[in-house]
Enzyme design. Structure first.
Site, mmCIF file in Angstrom:
data_model
loop_
_atom_site.group_PDB
_atom_site.id
_atom_site.type_symbol
_atom_site.label_atom_id
_atom_site.label_comp_id
_atom_site.label_asym_id
_atom_site.label_seq_id
_atom_site.Cartn_x
_atom_site.Cartn_y
_atom_site.Cartn_z
ATOM 1 N N GLY A 261 0.583 -1.106 0.156
ATOM 2 C CA GLY A 261 -0.001 -0.049 -0.049
ATOM 3 C C GLY A 261 0.787 1.138 -0.009
ATOM 4 O O GLY A 261 0.325 2.425 -0.137
ATOM 5 N N GLU B 184 4.119 -6.394 2.271
ATOM 6 C CA GLU B 184 4.088 -6.842 0.967
ATOM 7 C C GLU B 184 3.790 -5.932 -0.164
ATOM 8 O O GLU B 184 2.909 -5.919 -0.556
ATOM 9 C CB GLU B 184 3.212 -8.127 0.834
ATOM 10 C CG GLU B 184 1.985 -7.941 1.666
ATOM 11 C CD GLU B 184 0.823 -8.880 1.561
ATOM 12 O OE1 GLU B 184 1.417 -9.985 1.884
ATOM 13 O OE2 GLU B 184 -0.262 -8.997 1.289
ATOM 14 N N GLY C 46 3.943 -3.761 -3.631
ATOM 15 C CA GLY C 46 4.039 -3.806 -4.965
ATOM 16 C C GLY C 46 4.471 -2.363 -5.493
ATOM 17 O O GLY C 46 5.587 -2.229 -5.835
ATOM 18 N N ARG C 47 3.532 -1.433 -5.508
ATOM 19 C CA ARG C 47 3.869 -0.449 -6.335
ATOM 20 C C ARG C 47 4.942 0.372 -5.876
ATOM 21 O O ARG C 47 5.850 0.924 -6.721
ATOM 22 C CB ARG C 47 2.569 0.738 -5.889
ATOM 23 C CG ARG C 47 2.605 2.061 -6.429
ATOM 24 C CD ARG C 47 1.481 2.958 -5.872
ATOM 25 N NE ARG C 47 0.261 2.269 -5.567
ATOM 26 C CZ ARG C 47 -0.858 2.471 -6.673
ATOM 27 N NH1 ARG C 47 -0.704 3.266 -7.663
ATOM 28 N NH2 ARG C 47 -1.805 1.830 -6.299
ATOM 29 N N TYR D 87 -9.451 5.068 -12.339
ATOM 30 C CA TYR D 87 -9.319 5.830 -10.968
ATOM 31 C C TYR D 87 -9.097 7.323 -11.229
ATOM 32 O O TYR D 87 -9.043 7.970 -10.025
ATOM 33 C CB TYR D 87 -8.220 5.365 -10.147
ATOM 34 C CG TYR D 87 -7.779 4.007 -10.248
ATOM 35 C CD1 TYR D 87 -8.791 2.930 -9.567
ATOM 36 C CD2 TYR D 87 -6.637 3.420 -10.587
ATOM 37 C CE1 TYR D 87 -8.515 1.663 -9.660
ATOM 38 C CE2 TYR D 87 -6.426 1.768 -10.737
ATOM 39 C CZ TYR D 87 -7.243 1.120 -10.135
ATOM 40 O OH TYR D 87 -7.055 -0.182 -9.974
ATOM 41 N N CYS E 245 -12.647 2.931 -28.386
ATOM 42 C CA CYS E 245 -13.669 3.597 -28.404
ATOM 43 C C CYS E 245 -14.460 3.923 -27.440
ATOM 44 O O CYS E 245 -15.461 3.205 -26.998
ATOM 45 C CB CYS E 245 -14.533 2.786 -29.679
ATOM 46 S SG CYS E 245 -13.457 2.656 -31.236
HETATM 47 N N1 LLP Z 1 -1.139 -7.182 -0.635
HETATM 48 C C1 LLP Z 1 -2.286 -7.448 -1.028
HETATM 49 C C2 LLP Z 1 -3.125 -8.329 -0.444
HETATM 50 C C3 LLP Z 1 -2.879 -6.522 -2.130
HETATM 51 O O1 LLP Z 1 -4.248 -6.724 -2.364
HETATM 52 C C4 LLP Z 1 -2.228 -5.656 -2.754
HETATM 53 C C5 LLP Z 1 -2.894 -4.797 -3.866
HETATM 54 C C6 LLP Z 1 -0.746 -5.462 -2.380
HETATM 55 C C7 LLP Z 1 -0.225 -6.256 -1.372
HETATM 56 C C8 LLP Z 1 0.160 -4.449 -3.031
HETATM 57 O O2 LLP Z 1 -0.512 -3.014 -2.683
HETATM 58 P P1 LLP Z 1 0.589 -1.965 -3.251
HETATM 59 O O3 LLP Z 1 1.695 -1.876 -2.287
HETATM 60 O O4 LLP Z 1 0.864 -2.212 -4.621
HETATM 61 O O5 LLP Z 1 -0.431 -0.534 -3.174
HETATM 62 N N2 LLP Z 1 -4.570 -1.153 -9.529
HETATM 63 C C9 LLP Z 1 -4.426 -0.398 -8.376
HETATM 64 C C10 LLP Z 1 -3.867 -0.922 -7.191
HETATM 65 C C11 LLP Z 1 -4.629 -2.246 -6.563
HETATM 66 C C12 LLP Z 1 -3.914 -2.814 -5.470
HETATM 67 C C13 LLP Z 1 -4.528 -4.187 -5.514
HETATM 68 N N3 LLP Z 1 -3.745 -4.743 -4.375
HETATM 69 C C14 LLP Z 1 -3.639 0.918 -8.822
HETATM 70 O O6 LLP Z 1 -3.437 0.869 -9.999
HETATM 71 O O7 LLP Z 1 -3.701 1.929 -8.312
#
Ligand code: LLP
Length: 877
Positions: free
Chosen positions: A720, A756, A758-759, A799, A826
């Site tokens: 997150g 955990e 991601g972004r 978003y 489109c």
């Molecule tokens: N752990 C779980 C259980 C998750 O569902 C997610 C992301 C993460 C970790 C990683 O979250 P991060 O650190 O990336 O924020 N498509 C959206 C983001 C969706 C995130 C879904 N879950 C966007 O482009 O902003």
């Protein structure tokens, strides 16, 4: 065109007006010698540029409050009042000395008046007229000192007594209090008046705030009255403009102290400015707009410390047909009066009766909500409301008609802007925020300029930044309209994060070469490593996993595994991909955190030996054989979510994820029956979170539950972490994150702390390169078409996400006129960026770079419209 020339050029009435400029300076603007130098300089400059000048001043900072304290003391303790008066005179002596003036020579007579008023017989009964005379002294003293100082500097400004010009009018229902302490003034716009006024000179200084009544007695305009005085003078003189010089750069889209991202509002029409001033902004007193509007005098807010800034210009020319929220504000101290009557339904005259009581108490009703048997109204925190027990008296009278309930303290949160009704579809995210709170009253103004939500004061606390962000993200606040929305407070106050160097800035040649195939994502591996290492330095964390959904490119997975990260997967596909990309990866380094997955997926995960996370009782109840003998992780819903958009918040009732703590016992009993052990707790509240405090709260909650369970070894607080998408947005505060986690870890050191993200690891490492296909102007809207659309990058469409876009082929060109960058899909929503100032020469074949696209870019791409998936490339230097 400068704002100053715009002022004369765009105002149709400008040519028919007198050339007077009215310049008003508030308390802080008259409290320092350097400020008086500025006043002198500005007054002379205006006179030389455009004609005669009237300077209107407030009392020196803090003086009105000091006078109020004297008023208060004089009623009960004359000795104390005398000593307070002496302190105030000394304060002026000191200030005069800083101006190289002898206070007693310039304002000695005012000192004598103050001392006489302290012992006046009217003091004991707090006579309103006496109070007005005491308060008037502040402005009388500051203006006199100002005149003397400026004259000494060779500026021939002349002092005039505002009371000779500001004549109070008594409106129907005016209380005795208001007749002396909160007056409205008569506006004489006759030529004769103006001619007479002009005879006094072309450089004058006078007092704000003070007036006289029909009997010639001193009255005051009430708090903030100096702005109103300036407006009255402007209207009476049919001035070319009224300039309000203050200590902020203008009106903002929100209170900048609370919302540093708030944008300066460069242009407003009178109605919008009126609403913004009325609903919370302290920059302008709401009463000062009316006189200017009626006389069509432009009102211009300027910053005394930074006269070079253009400020906010309020005039009739700013009426813009395009709807949009211009500002959001909060007013605290709102009193709600709820009136319940069973007999009200179709009862003729009920409202007339109760409103007559409000009138009798001199209370003006602001918002109204009504139901069959209830009418609820709000009262603004007016002076008589706070300075008397009028509410008790009101209630005592109302009980004859209805049951009364007073709800305090409340806050009114107001969205202001033209065409509010046509914006409702864009306000769904804002509504969602309120939906979670208790809203006492919603009111939409009949002029379609505001939408107000009344909530408990505690609810409003800290809500504004979030709402402001949502308004921008949803497009309801069209900040890309640069004629209206100026720079942010953060930029103006020099707090804008200096743009951190981006890897792509120094690699434009390499990137241009890579754009031979387009659209194409390019990932910079050194940036991935740098983020991975920065996060690995957060000491409290024991284990890190990369959420591969953000970007599953095999090279990124290998890079992160090499950096010591495990991988977090959410599907059978991700699991297979992980082991195909990194065959040597130990299953213990893989998490499986699916949502509503099918039985087979759990089966596969079990066979692979990875750590499975469950987030409801269902899998245990229905497929007990899968989990027998397993060590499991349990995902908890902490009851709240957070993140950059409603769609990425994963906590609370509205989200499908996680087991509510209230069902923990049931879950544990089932796990026991099945023979599964809960060794880890997990929560992920959302994505794009910037406030580190959230993870502290999450960990604390999970640790509390872990203590009850007894078998828990690790606590996973999810991912997150946000990243800056806007060029001036601050970087994620990794130190604050580290501190928050260190705090909770030290409270519960016996659990391993896992994360955990991601972004955070990959977003800034990726860009999307796309080529311009067509440039089209349609009905005044410039559009630049590119070969990547929402099929390649869906975040803006899904978003309302912002991604910086630049023309890599023309980096040296200046910013051009605003253009929407659109894709080939489109759908009307196929817009990658709105009103971007790409170079005017942008043409077919140019390469555009879309920044911060490494996370949830390629991963969410589709073949919609049967367009090919974008290509992906890597850079490793
Ligand atoms: N752990 C779980 C259980 C998750 O569902 C997610 C992301 C993460 C970790 C990683 O979250 P991060 O650190 O990336 O924020 N498509 C959206 C983001 C969706 C995130 C879904 N879950 C966007 O482009 O902003």
């Amino acid at each position: 065109m400068s704002a100053f020339s715009a002022l004369t050029a765009t105002n149709p009435a400008a040519s028919t007006r007198s050339a007077w400029s009215v310049l008003k300076f508030g308390g802080t603007s008259v409290s320092k010698r350097s400020r008086w130098d500025t006043i002198g300089r500005l007054a002379l400059a205006r006179r030389d540029e455009s004609g005669p000048v009237l300077v209107v001043v407030s009392a020196v900072s803090g003086v009105t409050n000091a006078l109020l304290a004297i008023i208060e003391a004089a009623q009960r303790d004359v000795a104390q009042a005398k000593s307070l008066a002496e302190v105030l005179c000394d304060k002026h002596r000191e200030f005069a000395a800083s101006l190289d003036l002898q206070a007693d020579a310039v304002i000695g007579q005012r000192f004598a008046e103050l001392h006489a008023l302290v012992v006046d017989t009217r003091a004991a009964r707090a006579d309103f007229g006496w109070q007005a005379e005491v308060q008037a002294l502040g402005e009388l003293m500051s203006s006199a000192l100002g005149e003397a100082y400026l004259n000494r500097q060779g500026i021939p400004i002349r002092w005039i007594d505002a009371r000779q010009h500001m004549r109070a009018i008594v409106l129907p229902n005016t209380t005795q209090w208001a007749a002396r302490l909160s007056v409205n003034c008569h506006i004489d716009t006759s030529d004769a008046y103006r001619a007479g006024f002009a005879e006094q000179g072309d450089l004058l200084i006078t007092q704000g705030f003070i007036a006289r009544d029909e009997a010639g007695q001193t009255c005051i305009l009430g708090r903030g009255g100096s702005d109103t005085s300036a407006a009255y003078f402007g209207a009476r003189l049919q001035a070319a403009r009224v300039e309000i010089w203050t200590d902020v750069p203008g009106m903002f889209s929100a209170n900048p102290r609370e919302v540093p991202q708030a944008r300066l509002l460069s242009r407003l029409d009178y109605e919008e400015a009126q609403e913004i001033a009325t609903t919370g902004a302290k920059v302008l007193h709401p009463r000062c707009i009316g006189p200017c509007r009626e006389a069509a005098v432009p009102l211009w807010i300027r910053d005394t410390e930074r006269p070079e800034l253009a400020g906010t210009l309020i005039d009739a020319s700013a009426v813009d047909a395009a709807p949009g929220v211009k500002a959001i504000s909060t007013r605290k101290g709102i009193v709600l009066v709820s009136m319940e009557s069973i007999g009200m339904w179709q009862q003729v005259g009920f409202l007339a009766d109760v409103f007559a009581i409000f009138r009798a108490h001199g209370l003006s009703v602001d918002l109204i909500g009504s139901a069959e048997s209830n009418v609820t109204v709000s009262l603004d925190p007016s002076e008589n409301l706070v300075s008397s027990n009028v509410i008790d008296a009101l209630c005592a009278d109302l009980v004859a008609f209805c049951r009364v309930k007073v709800i305090v303290p409340c806050a009114a949160i107001t969205l202001v802007g033209r065409g509010m009704r046509s914006l409702l579809h864009k306000l769904s995210d804002v509504m969602a925020v309120f939906g979670r709170e208790r809203v006492h009253l919603i009111s939409q103004s009949s002029n379609d300029l505001n939408l107000t939500f009344v909530v408990d004061e505690s609810v409003a606390e800290g809500l504004l930044p979030k709402l402001h962000e949502l308004l921008i993200a949803s497009g309801a606040m069209p900040v890309e309209e640069t004629d209206v929305f100026g720079p942010s407070w953060r930029q103006l106050s020099g707090q804008a994060a200096a743009r951190a160097a981006c890897w792509w800035q120094s690699r434009s040649t390499a990137l241009l070469a890579l754009a031979d195939s387009s659209p194409r994502y390019v990932y910079h591996l050194p940036t991935v490593r740098a983020r991975a290492q920065a996060l690995a330095a957060v000491e409290a964390v024991d284990r890190r996993f990369y959420a591969i959904k953000a970007n599953p490119h095999p090279a990124l997975l290998r890079t992160l595994v090499d950096e010591g990260y495990g991988l977090e997967c959410v599907s059978q596909g991700e699991l297979s991909h992980v082991f195909a990309s990194v065959p040597a990866l130990a299953p213990q380094r893989v998490l499986f955190t699916p949502s509503f997955a099918a039985r087979e997926e759990y089966l596969l995960a079990r066979e692979r030996g990875v750590r499975i996370t469950l987030d409801s009782v269902y899998p245990l109840e229905h497929w007990p054989e899968l989990f027998h003998g397993q060590d499991l992780q349990l995902r908890i819903d902490p009851g709240f979510g957070s993140g950059h958009h409603e769609k990425v918040r994963t906590g609370g009732k509205g989200a499908k994820f996680g087991l509510p703590a209230s069902r923990l016992a049931e879950f544990l009993a089932t796990a026991d029956r099945v023979g599964a052990r809960i060794v880890g707790l997990h929560a992920h509240i959302g994505s794009g979170v910037t406030d580190a405090a959230h993870w502290r709260t999450v960990y604390s909650q999970l640790a509390g539950l872990a203590e009850q369970i007894g078998t828990v070894e690790s606590i996973d607080v999810g991912g997150g972490l946000g990243v800056p998408y806007e060029p001036d947005a601050p970087a994620f505060d990794l130190d604050a994150y580290a501190r928050a986690l260190a705090e909770v870890k030290s409270a519960w050191p016996h659990y391993e702390l896992w994360i955990e993200p991601g972004r955070y690891l990959v977003a800034e490492a990726g860009v999307l390169l796309t080529r311009v296909t067509q440039c089209v102007d349609k009905l005044g809207v410039r559009r630049i078409g590119v070969d990547a659309g929402m099929n390649a990058l869906i975040r803006p469409a899904l978003y309302g996400a912002y991604h910086e876009i630049l023309n890599l082929s023309r980096l040296q060109d200046a910013a051009g006129s605003p253009a929407d960058v659109v894709g080939p899909i489109c759908e009307s929503g196929d817009v990658l960026g709105r009103r971007r100032r790409l170079p005017d020469r942008t043409q077919e074949g140019d390469v555009l770079l879309i920044a911060t696209a490494g996370a949830y870019g390629a991963a969410m791409a589709s073949t919609y419209n049967l367009r090919a998936l974008p290509d992906e490339e890597l850079l490793d230097d």
